[in-house]
Design an enzyme around this catalytic site. Structure first.
Site, PDB file in Angstrom:
ATOM      1  N   ARG A  58       0.842  -1.203   0.000  1.00 36.74           N
ATOM      2  CA  ARG A  58       0.000   0.000   0.000  1.00 36.74           C
ATOM      3  C   ARG A  58       0.879   1.256   0.000  1.00 36.74           C
ATOM      4  NH1 ARG A  58      -2.063   2.504   4.386  1.00 36.74           N
ATOM      5  NH2 ARG A  58      -2.194   0.610   5.627  1.00 36.74           N
ATOM      6  N   TYR A 111     -13.405  16.668 -16.138  1.00 35.39           N
ATOM      7  CA  TYR A 111     -13.885  15.294 -15.937  1.00 35.39           C
ATOM      8  C   TYR A 111     -14.949  15.285 -14.837  1.00 35.39           C
ATOM      9  CZ  TYR A 111     -13.819  10.264 -15.414  1.00 35.39           C
ATOM     10  OH  TYR A 111     -14.183   8.950 -15.359  1.00 35.39           O
ATOM     11  N   ASP A 183      -4.951  17.964 -15.625  1.00 33.67           N
ATOM     12  CA  ASP A 183      -5.246  16.613 -16.074  1.00 33.67           C
ATOM     13  C   ASP A 183      -4.851  16.558 -17.545  1.00 33.67           C
ATOM     14  OD1 ASP A 183      -6.472  14.300 -17.068  1.00 33.67           O
ATOM     15  OD2 ASP A 183      -8.172  14.446 -15.670  1.00 33.67           O
ATOM     16  N   LYS A 208      -6.072   5.228 -19.762  1.00 39.08           N
ATOM     17  CA  LYS A 208      -6.289   5.617 -21.157  1.00 39.08           C
ATOM     18  C   LYS A 208      -5.012   5.392 -21.970  1.00 39.08           C
ATOM     19  CE  LYS A 208     -10.151   6.693 -19.213  1.00 39.08           C
ATOM     20  NZ  LYS A 208     -10.451   8.018 -18.690  1.00 39.08           N
TER      21      LYS A 208
END
Ligand SMILES: *Cc1c(COP(=O)(O)O)cnc(C)c1O
Length: 392
Positions: A58, A111, A183, A208
């Site tokens: 983690r 977004y 972004d 993406k």
């Protein structure tokens, strides 16, 4: 590896390598939650170090580290952090850099997850947000307040491929003591390096183009060492950690990023030009076309214009739907940035996500189709679109 004279193609292939004799040509997958220590003292030391590539997954993992070194290098940043999704990276960044009483400015066309994070979630914790049009630099200046800490950009934006002047907004932000995040999912580091234009933080949905094969969900943030440490402090508590196998797949995708994006760029420009002269198409939205309102800024801050093209059909919502159903090579699916071409109808995907006044600016145009142009032969894609448009 710090050899900035190497081309991006070379950095993508070699940027994470330590070239040890006897090691695999491809890295192993560290499919483990935890890492063993030789003795109590070295474990205690590791627990105090700020980078955790071999402690507990983690916190970090060698497969994360490989991707992070490449991304930092190709974006021109000091450091990077991978996340379990684009939203994991975006949410950790916004939460790390704001507190109750702070103000954030964001593009109105952003977004939808980022919009919801800012207005629906951070709003509940006392962070105020102002949304402004991305192409209006004076609106960013007018929205600045003494407590503005962060400006969140996205360029090109989705689905109309609006372009933001990063250098101009960064100037305004820095004058007022605010940071700028962007972004850059749709641009990719092959087409633009926002840090070179004054942005402080670059965000990606690696789902993406960075992954590129529609087979993983991942995110990344690239910035200075200091800001990545602040974002990591929040991120490893929120727990949006990338799985080692996804990190390994992402590294595999990154190896071919440059050649894929060059092909996406060329194919999308060819499709955009073909659609511009098609009688059933009213308007084509692609920042590489001279007719696009953001073209001049895009030409200044981008090397190529990406793989997304939106077309407005001469007809109704249902006519556009019939075009989708006649397409044979374009799959009807959410997401973008994979090797295969996809089509989506924004008005059907986000019917209620904006008010009527802003609907057009948000791309909620009934007959709009968003095309994610893949790496197929461009003539085949154009023929498929022409066939679908002519029969529908
Ligand atoms: C997909 C996407 C996101 C969200 O990324 P996930 O990996 O789905 O969390 C954020 N920004 C943009 C521009 C995107 O296309």
């Amino acid at each position: 590896m710090d050899r900035p004279e190497l081309g991006i193609e070379t950095q993508l292939v070699h940027g994470d390598r330590s070239a040890a004799a006897g090691a695999g040509v491809t890295p192993p997958i560290y499919q483990t939650s935890s890492f063993a220590f030789g003795d109590a003292e070295s474990m205690a030391q590791a627990a105090r170090t700020p980078t955790f590539e071999r402690f507990y997954t983690r916190y970090g993992n060698p497969n994360h580290g490989a991707v992070e070194r490449i991304l930092a290098s190709i974006e021109g940043g000091e450091a990077a952090m991978v996340s379990a999704s684009g939203m994991g990276a975006i949410a950790s960044t916004a939460i790390a850099l704001t507190s109750a009483g702070d103000h954030v400015i964001a593009q109105r066309v952003i977004y939808d997850g980022t919009r919801a994070l800012l207005s629906d979630i951070l709003g509940r914790y006392g962070v105020a947000v102002t949304f402004v049009p991305q192409d209006d630099v004076t609106a960013f200046a007018a929205a600045m307040r003494p407590n503005t800490r962060l400006i969140m950009l996205e360029s090109p934006s989705n689905p109309l491929l609006g372009v933001t002047d990063v250098a101009a907004v960064a100037g305004i932000a820095h004058e007022g003591g605010a940071l700028v995040s962007i972004d850059s999912t749709i641009a990719t580091p092959v087409n633009t390096r926002p840090l070179d234009f004054g942005a402080d933080i670059v965000l990606h949905s690696a789902t993406k183009y960075l992954g590129g094969h529609s087979d993983l969900i991942a995110g990344a943030v690239i910035s200075s060492r200091e800001l990545i440490a602040r974002i990591w402090d929040v991120h490893h508590i929120l727990g949006a950690s990338l799985g080692p196998f996804e990190a390994w797949l992402l590294l595999r995708g990154l190896r071919t990023l440059e050649m894929r994006v060059e092909r996406h760029n060329a194919n999308a420009l060819a499709v955009a030009r073909a659609m511009e002269s098609h009688p059933r198409v009213v308007r084509v939205y692609y920042p590489g076309l001279e007719s696009h309102p953001g073209h001049a800024i895009a030409a200044r801050q981008m090397r190529g214009f990406g793989g997304l093209v939106s077309i407005e059909i001469d007809g109704s919502f249902d006519d556009a739907r019939r075009v989708i159903d006649r397409l044979q090579l374009f799959n009807s699916a959410a997401s973008l940035g994979g090797v295969e071409s996809l089509v989506a109808q924004p008005a059907a995907m986000w019917p209620g996500s904006s008010n009527a006044e802003n609907a057009r600016e948000m791309g909620i145009i009934p007959s709009l189709l968003r095309l994610s142009i893949g790496v197929e032969r461009p003539q085949d894609l154009i023929a498929d679109l022409q066939h679908a448009l002519e029969g529908a």
